[in-house]
Design an enzyme around this catalytic site. Structure first.
Site, short mmCIF file in Angstrom:
data_model
loop_
_atom_site.label_atom_id
_atom_site.label_comp_id
_atom_site.label_asym_id
_atom_site.label_seq_id
_atom_site.Cartn_x
_atom_site.Cartn_y
_atom_site.Cartn_z
N ASP A 60 1.23 -1.16 0.58
CA ASP A 60 -0.03 -0.30 0.32
C ASP A 60 0.71 0.71 0.10
O ASP A 60 1.99 1.28 0.17
CB ASP A 60 -0.94 0.18 1.08
CG ASP A 60 -1.86 -1.19 1.32
OD1 ASP A 60 -2.25 -1.26 0.38
OD2 ASP A 60 -2.38 -1.47 2.16
N TYR B 225 5.31 -9.54 8.34
CA TYR B 225 4.98 -7.76 8.39
C TYR B 225 4.80 -7.26 10.11
O TYR B 225 4.47 -8.23 10.51
CB TYR B 225 3.65 -7.37 7.91
CG TYR B 225 3.28 -7.96 6.47
CD1 TYR B 225 3.01 -6.55 5.46
CD2 TYR B 225 2.46 -8.87 6.10
CE1 TYR B 225 2.71 -7.10 3.71
CE2 TYR B 225 3.14 -9.56 3.93
CZ TYR B 225 3.01 -8.33 3.52
OH TYR B 225 2.39 -8.75 2.74
N ASP C 93 -7.50 1.48 6.99
CA ASP C 93 -6.57 2.03 7.46
C ASP C 93 -6.68 3.14 7.62
O ASP C 93 -7.67 3.97 7.65
CB ASP C 93 -5.13 1.44 6.70
CG ASP C 93 -5.40 2.87 5.07
OD1 ASP C 93 -6.48 3.31 4.50
OD2 ASP C 93 -4.51 2.21 4.40
#
Length: 306
Positions: A47, A75, A89
């Site tokens: 992203d 991650y 997000d």
């Protein structure tokens, strides 16, 4: 007649530690320009606001991209508890809030159902295609987006830190196609408090680690000079998860022409996928059958100096 693509015939991997604020495509374009490479691609989109490993494949290394895309990745990410957003997000609009805040023990218990083979619904603002259109484009146009759940292998998901009652820091190791934003969203739902990703960093992808990545500032600084070439890693690193089979010069000639070539079998069985090498250089990827490799991808590389 198609125009010939300009640039250098350069092959290998450039592992970039991607900064926040750029798309993965923008990073690939920057690397391709800096190295004056004919061909470039990447193994796994990040992203725009995410940071960390973005492995950029150049030239013949683009043929090994699927093996990095399919490899495990890890991650670290911070989940903001108490609020859901339409993008899952911090870039999105808050669509629901809660005053509930779970204890650490509750969070650790809630992580357990996310381990192993799970079914995950991608975020509505994602690149998943619906009837040929990207989901995020439909969502931006205000259309109702319904995405089907997809299987995801989650190797590990652990609580690293709890800086305060509103935030938790997690680390996840997963397979291909995982959306960290969906994990944050679904964890918040499971805890009854909502949640979304505040920060996200890919710390490793297959054989590539973020700590070994080059910064985009250095790419800019060394652009259009051979000094940048020293940071290139051989395309063979993209084949790290496949067994290597050595071949003879005669076998290499046959493989490069797309024909089955004789290899010296190691720890492989009939029907296994493997790659053949000559003097450590990748010649082809294919299926091993009775002493020969039947190629599916052939690499055209300049011979290395002895």
């Amino acid at each position: 007649m198609a125009r010939k693509r300009k640039g250098r015939d350069i092959s290998g991997w450039l592992v970039v530690d991607k900064p926040a604020g750029l798309t993965s495509t923008a990073v690939v374009n920057k690397v391709r320009w800096a190295l004056d490479a004919k061909k470039a691609g990447h193994a796994g989109t990040l992203d725009p606001e995410a940071t960390g490993v973005l492995a950029v494949a150049l030239g013949e290394a683009t043929k090994t991209v699927p093996y990095i895309t399919d490899a495990l990745k890890a991650y670290t990410f911070t989940v903001r508890l108490g609020a859901a957003t339409n993008t899952d997000d911090a870039e999105g609009e808050v669509i629901a809030t809660s005053d509930e805040r779970p204890a650490d023990a509750q969070i650790k218990e809630a992580l357990q159902p996310f381990l192993g083979e799970i079914m995950q619904v991608p975020p509505k603002f994602s690149a998943v295609k619906i009837d040929g259109q990207r989901a995020y484009k439909l969502a931006r146009d205000g259309e109702e987006v319904e995405l089907a759940a997809r299987p995801l292998w989650v190797e590990e998901l652990i609580l690293l830190d709890r800086p305060d009652e509103d935030h938790v820091v997690l680390e996840m190791t997963c397979g291909k196609g995982g959306y960290v934003r969906s994990i944050a969203r679904d964890l918040g739902a499971a805890l009854g408090c909502y949640g979304h990703v505040k920060q996200l960093r890919r710390i490793w992808s297959g054989p590539f680690d973020a700590e070994d990545g080059i910064s985009l500032e250095l790419v800019d600084e060394l652009a259009k000079s051979t000094d940048l070439d020293q940071y290139l890693r051989p395309l063979e690193e993209g084949l790290a998860d496949l067994p290597e089979l050595k071949c003879t010069p005669q076998g290499a000639v046959r493989l490069r022409n797309g024909n089955p070539g004789m290899v010296m079998a190691a720890d492989v069985e009939y029907g296994d996928e493997a790659w053949a090498s000559l003097d450590g250089q990748a010649v082809a990827v294919g299926i091993y059958k009775a002493g020969e490799l039947h190629p599916s991808r052939v690499f055209v590389q300049p011979e290395r100096a002895a």
